[in-house]
Design a protein around this motif. Structure first.
Motif, PDB file in Angstrom:
ATOM      1  N   LEU A  43       1.095  -1.544   0.059  1.00  0.00           N
ATOM      2  CA  LEU A  43       0.000  -0.484  -0.082  1.00  0.00           C
ATOM      3  C   LEU A  43       0.620   1.539  -0.098  1.00  0.00           C
ATOM      4  CD1 LEU A  43      -2.814  -1.302   2.555  1.00  0.00           C
ATOM      5  CD2 LEU A  43      -2.977  -0.998   0.198  1.00  0.00           C
ATOM      6  N   ARG A  44       2.035   0.880  -0.498  1.00  0.00           N
ATOM      7  CA  ARG A  44       2.638   2.174  -0.831  1.00  0.00           C
ATOM      8  C   ARG A  44       4.305   2.285  -1.406  1.00  0.00           C
ATOM      9  NH1 ARG A  44       4.839   6.461   4.541  1.00  0.00           N
ATOM     10  NH2 ARG A  44       6.120   8.209   2.869  1.00  0.00           N
ATOM     11  N   SER A  45       4.732   3.062  -1.970  1.00  0.00           N
ATOM     12  CA  SER A  45       6.290   3.105  -2.659  1.00  0.00           C
ATOM     13  C   SER A  45       6.743   4.179  -2.592  1.00  0.00           C
ATOM     14  CB  SER A  45       6.067   2.220  -3.697  1.00  0.00           C
ATOM     15  OG  SER A  45       7.308   2.155  -4.784  1.00  0.00           O
ATOM     16  N   SER A  46       7.926   4.620  -1.413  1.00  0.00           N
ATOM     17  CA  SER A  46       8.506   5.137  -1.724  1.00  0.00           C
ATOM     18  C   SER A  46       7.779   6.752  -1.625  1.00  0.00           C
ATOM     19  CB  SER A  46       9.142   6.225  -3.379  1.00  0.00           C
ATOM     20  OG  SER A  46       9.448   7.514  -2.934  1.00  0.00           O
ATOM     21  N   THR A  47       7.129   7.476  -1.390  1.00  0.00           N
ATOM     22  CA  THR A  47       6.474   8.507  -1.481  1.00  0.00           C
ATOM     23  C   THR A  47       5.058   8.736  -1.536  1.00  0.00           C
ATOM     24  OG1 THR A  47       7.080  10.642  -2.517  1.00  0.00           O
ATOM     25  CG2 THR A  47       8.601  10.229  -0.344  1.00  0.00           C
ATOM     26  N   ASN A  48       4.844   7.477  -2.328  1.00  0.00           N
ATOM     27  CA  ASN A  48       3.677   6.955  -3.018  1.00  0.00           C
ATOM     28  C   ASN A  48       2.351   6.829  -2.267  1.00  0.00           C
ATOM     29  OD1 ASN A  48       3.996   9.204  -5.524  1.00  0.00           O
ATOM     30  ND2 ASN A  48       5.659   7.350  -5.637  1.00  0.00           N
ATOM     31  N   SER A  49       1.413   6.611  -0.775  1.00  0.00           N
ATOM     32  CA  SER A  49       0.893   6.337  -0.591  1.00  0.00           C
ATOM     33  C   SER A  49      -0.707   5.502  -1.562  1.00  0.00           C
ATOM     34  CB  SER A  49       0.445   7.030   0.632  1.00  0.00           C
ATOM     35  OG  SER A  49       1.244   7.292   1.169  1.00  0.00           O
ATOM     36  N   SER A  50      -1.767   4.613  -1.171  1.00  0.00           N
ATOM     37  CA  SER A  50      -2.280   4.356  -2.023  1.00  0.00           C
ATOM     38  C   SER A  50      -3.682   4.185  -1.048  1.00  0.00           C
ATOM     39  CB  SER A  50      -2.099   2.871  -1.891  1.00  0.00           C
ATOM     40  OG  SER A  50      -3.372   2.182  -2.330  1.00  0.00           O
ATOM     41  N   THR A  51      -5.212   4.205  -1.393  1.00  0.00           N
ATOM     42  CA  THR A  51      -6.231   3.953  -0.902  1.00  0.00           C
ATOM     43  C   THR A  51      -7.002   2.573  -1.327  1.00  0.00           C
ATOM     44  OG1 THR A  51      -7.361   5.164  -3.136  1.00  0.00           O
ATOM     45  CG2 THR A  51      -6.774   6.347  -0.746  1.00  0.00           C
ATOM     46  N   ASN A  52      -6.005   1.828  -1.885  1.00  0.00           N
ATOM     47  CA  ASN A  52      -6.197   0.413  -2.649  1.00  0.00           C
ATOM     48  C   ASN A  52      -6.690  -0.552  -0.950  1.00  0.00           C
ATOM     49  OD1 ASN A  52      -5.998   0.574  -5.551  1.00  0.00           O
ATOM     50  ND2 ASN A  52      -3.581   0.582  -4.877  1.00  0.00           N
ATOM     51  N   THR A  53      -7.659  -1.929  -1.159  1.00  0.00           N
ATOM     52  CA  THR A  53      -7.727  -2.095   0.106  1.00  0.00           C
ATOM     53  C   THR A  53      -7.087  -3.778  -0.255  1.00  0.00           C
ATOM     54  OG1 THR A  53      -9.733  -1.747   1.136  1.00  0.00           O
ATOM     55  CG2 THR A  53      -8.869  -3.467   1.837  1.00  0.00           C
ATOM     56  N   CYS A  54      -5.344  -4.143   0.198  1.00  0.00           N
ATOM     57  CA  CYS A  54      -4.891  -4.840  -0.352  1.00  0.00           C
ATOM     58  C   CYS A  54      -5.912  -6.892   1.291  1.00  0.00           C
ATOM     59  CB  CYS A  54      -3.421  -5.344   0.482  1.00  0.00           C
ATOM     60  SG  CYS A  54      -3.191  -6.425  -0.106  1.00  0.00           S
ATOM     61  N   ALA A  55      -6.723  -7.866   0.518  1.00  0.00           N
ATOM     62  CA  ALA A  55      -6.940  -8.473   0.996  1.00  0.00           C
ATOM     63  C   ALA A  55      -5.674  -9.749   1.612  1.00  0.00           C
ATOM     64  CB  ALA A  55      -7.871  -9.769   0.109  1.00  0.00           C
ATOM     65  N   ALA A  56      -5.155  -9.750   0.589  1.00  0.00           N
ATOM     66  CA  ALA A  56      -3.334 -10.938   0.812  1.00  0.00           C
ATOM     67  C   ALA A  56      -2.162 -10.146   0.151  1.00  0.00           C
ATOM     68  CB  ALA A  56      -4.346 -12.355   0.943  1.00  0.00           C
ATOM     69  N   TYR A  57      -1.465 -11.475   0.959  1.00  0.00           N
ATOM     70  CA  TYR A  57      -0.136 -10.527  -0.481  1.00  0.00           C
ATOM     71  C   TYR A  57       0.796 -12.301   0.203  1.00  0.00           C
ATOM     72  CZ  TYR A  57       3.674  -7.533  -1.813  1.00  0.00           C
ATOM     73  OH  TYR A  57       4.576  -7.419  -2.121  1.00  0.00           O
ATOM     74  N   ALA A  58       1.770 -12.140  -1.102  1.00  0.00           N
ATOM     75  CA  ALA A  58       2.340 -13.315  -1.233  1.00  0.00           C
ATOM     76  C   ALA A  58       3.875 -12.834  -1.481  1.00  0.00           C
ATOM     77  CB  ALA A  58       2.202 -14.120  -1.617  1.00  0.00           C
ATOM     78  N   MET A  59       5.002 -13.238  -1.460  1.00  0.00           N
ATOM     79  CA  MET A  59       5.731 -13.095  -2.051  1.00  0.00           C
ATOM     80  C   MET A  59       6.846 -14.842  -1.806  1.00  0.00           C
ATOM     81  SD  MET A  59       7.281 -10.417  -1.410  1.00  0.00           S
ATOM     82  CE  MET A  59       8.913  -9.476  -1.927  1.00  0.00           C
ATOM     83  N   GLY A  60       7.627 -14.971  -3.174  1.00  0.00           N
ATOM     84  CA  GLY A  60       7.803 -15.924  -3.365  1.00  0.00           C
ATOM     85  C   GLY A  60       8.276 -16.823  -5.118  1.00  0.00           C
ATOM     86  N   ALA A  61       8.633 -17.798  -5.089  1.00  0.00           N
ATOM     87  CA  ALA A  61       9.943 -18.522  -6.545  1.00  0.00           C
ATOM     88  C   ALA A  61       7.845 -17.371  -7.835  1.00  0.00           C
ATOM     89  CB  ALA A  61       9.976 -19.144  -6.475  1.00  0.00           C
ATOM     90  N   SER A  62       8.824 -17.643  -8.724  1.00  0.00           N
ATOM     91  CA  SER A  62       7.642 -18.117  -9.962  1.00  0.00           C
ATOM     92  C   SER A  62       6.981 -19.082  -9.625  1.00  0.00           C
ATOM     93  CB  SER A  62       8.827 -17.760 -11.112  1.00  0.00           C
ATOM     94  OG  SER A  62       8.025 -17.270 -12.129  1.00  0.00           O
ATOM     95  N   MET A  63       5.405 -18.552 -10.205  1.00  0.00           N
ATOM     96  CA  MET A  63       4.321 -19.873 -10.107  1.00  0.00           C
ATOM     97  C   MET A  63       3.554 -19.757 -11.806  1.00  0.00           C
ATOM     98  SD  MET A  63       3.785 -19.386  -5.747  1.00  0.00           S
ATOM     99  CE  MET A  63       3.317 -18.231  -5.183  1.00  0.00           C
ATOM    100  N   ILE A  64       4.561 -19.518 -12.245  1.00  0.00           N
ATOM    101  CA  ILE A  64       3.386 -19.648 -13.887  1.00  0.00           C
ATOM    102  C   ILE A  64       2.759 -20.589 -13.518  1.00  0.00           C
ATOM    103  CG2 ILE A  64       3.670 -19.804 -16.290  1.00  0.00           C
ATOM    104  CD1 ILE A  64       4.590 -16.904 -15.359  1.00  0.00           C
ATOM    105  N   SER A  65       3.299 -22.224 -13.887  1.00  0.00           N
ATOM    106  CA  SER A  65       2.546 -23.250 -13.481  1.00  0.00           C
ATOM    107  C   SER A  65       0.978 -23.592 -12.303  1.00  0.00           C
ATOM    108  CB  SER A  65       3.432 -24.723 -13.698  1.00  0.00           C
ATOM    109  OG  SER A  65       4.524 -24.472 -12.762  1.00  0.00           O
ATOM    110  N   GLU A  66       1.977 -23.092 -11.207  1.00  0.00           N
ATOM    111  CA  GLU A  66       0.645 -22.691 -10.313  1.00  0.00           C
ATOM    112  C   GLU A  66      -0.132 -22.057 -10.136  1.00  0.00           C
ATOM    113  OE1 GLU A  66       4.648 -25.049  -9.656  1.00  0.00           O
ATOM    114  OE2 GLU A  66       4.254 -22.633 -10.061  1.00  0.00           O
ATOM    115  N   HIS A  67       0.128 -20.923 -10.350  1.00  0.00           N
ATOM    116  CA  HIS A  67      -0.960 -19.695 -10.805  1.00  0.00           C
ATOM    117  C   HIS A  67      -2.773 -19.612 -10.860  1.00  0.00           C
ATOM    118  CE1 HIS A  67      -1.802 -15.277 -11.200  1.00  0.00           C
ATOM    119  NE2 HIS A  67      -2.783 -15.513 -11.846  1.00  0.00           N
ATOM    120  N   THR A  68      -3.215 -20.507 -11.748  1.00  0.00           N
ATOM    121  CA  THR A  68      -4.145 -20.633 -11.875  1.00  0.00           C
ATOM    122  C   THR A  68      -5.078 -21.192 -10.882  1.00  0.00           C
ATOM    123  OG1 THR A  68      -4.093 -20.445 -14.867  1.00  0.00           O
ATOM    124  CG2 THR A  68      -6.468 -21.715 -13.486  1.00  0.00           C
TER     125      THR A  68
END
Length: 265
Positions: free
Chosen positions: A227-252
């Motif tokens: 919900l932020r990058s550098s000084t740029n803020s946000s009014t979006n609503t985040c339900a969940a967030y993930a980081m990991g390896a690329s997941m092209i085959s698992e994505h769908t």
């Protein structure tokens, strides 16, 4: 039956029965245990939502998603805001910090205020990434509501996703731009970026893919923000967030599993 009745809770209802219900997956139980441990004492989700979250985690394991994650935060739930900050992949590490009080929406997630509120994952991919590496990485922003501004980012503004069409949407690219520009539409769906090689990125709106050329660069040593990058803020609503390896085959499967969970709340 006597007085020694084993009461079990399942899907928010209580039964007096001798039927033994399955135990939670150990990794989900570890999240609950951490939340209830001394010094934490967070309000847990309802029994119904606990069962749904356990099913989400079990499905992620079956689909091969769980093994590829470094961090996973589920903000959409009906426990306390504090419970939502736990990193499912390792509840003892990388607990998210709520900076300047983003708004918690029960069963929705966290909304930015558009001023200076955001979520700090306390996860630095440059120094802590195991699955998430320079040329093999993914970031997921699961949307509850669309507003304005950044979905994610960091202090320098790299590793950023945001609403609209831009060559400056980046994953492990430093200041390098995307060709063609990455289009994250205003639809309420999951936005994700996948670094599949030193030159190639795939972006998704839900399961609709875009193939992009973007040269990778050494990762910025900074924690990832939501919900932020550098000084740029946000009014979006985040339900969940993930980081990991690329997941092209698992994505769908990941998207379908998440949608099943989210729509049940």
């Amino acid at each position: 039956m006597g007085t020694d009745i084993n009461f079990k809770k399942h899907l928010g209802r209580t039964y007096g029965t001798y039927i033994s219900l399955p135990a939670f997956d150990p990794d989900y139980q570890a999240i609950l245990n951490k939340a209830a441990s001394p010094g934490f004492g967070y309000t847990l989700p309802s029994a119904s939502v606990q069962a749904k979250q356990n099913a989400l985690l079990v499905s992620m394991k079956a689909d091969g998603v769980w093994a590829k994650l470094d961090v996973f935060y589920v903000f959409a739930q009906d426990g306390s805001a504090e419970f939502a900050t736990l990193n499912w992949k390792n509840p003892a590490a990388n607990q998210a910090a709520l900076v300047n009080s983003p708004t918690f929406v029960s069963n929705g997630g966290f909304a930015g205020t558009g001023t200076n509120s955001y979520i700090d994952t306390n996860f630095n991919p440059a120094t802590q990434g195991v699955q998430y590496t320079q040329n093999n990485a993914s970031r997921y922003f699961f949307t509850h509501a669309i507003g304005t501004g950044r979905f994610d980012g960091n202090t320098s503004g790299t590793n950023s996703m945001f609403l609209g069409v831009s060559a400056s949407q980046r994953i492990n690219a430093g200041s390098n731009t995307a060709t063609p520009p990455i289009d994250f539409t205003s639809a309420v769906n999951t936005k994700s970026l996948h670094r599949t090689s030193s030159t190639a990125v795939t972006a998704y709106n839900s399961t609709t893919a875009q193939t992009i050329v973007q040269i990778s660069a050494a990762m910025t040593s900074a924690t990832q923000w939501i919900l932020r990058s550098s000084t740029n803020s946000s009014t979006n609503t985040c339900a969940a967030y993930a980081m990991g390896a690329s997941m092209i085959s698992e994505h769908t499967n990941f998207i379908n599993t998440w949608n099943t969970y989210k729509s049940s709340l």
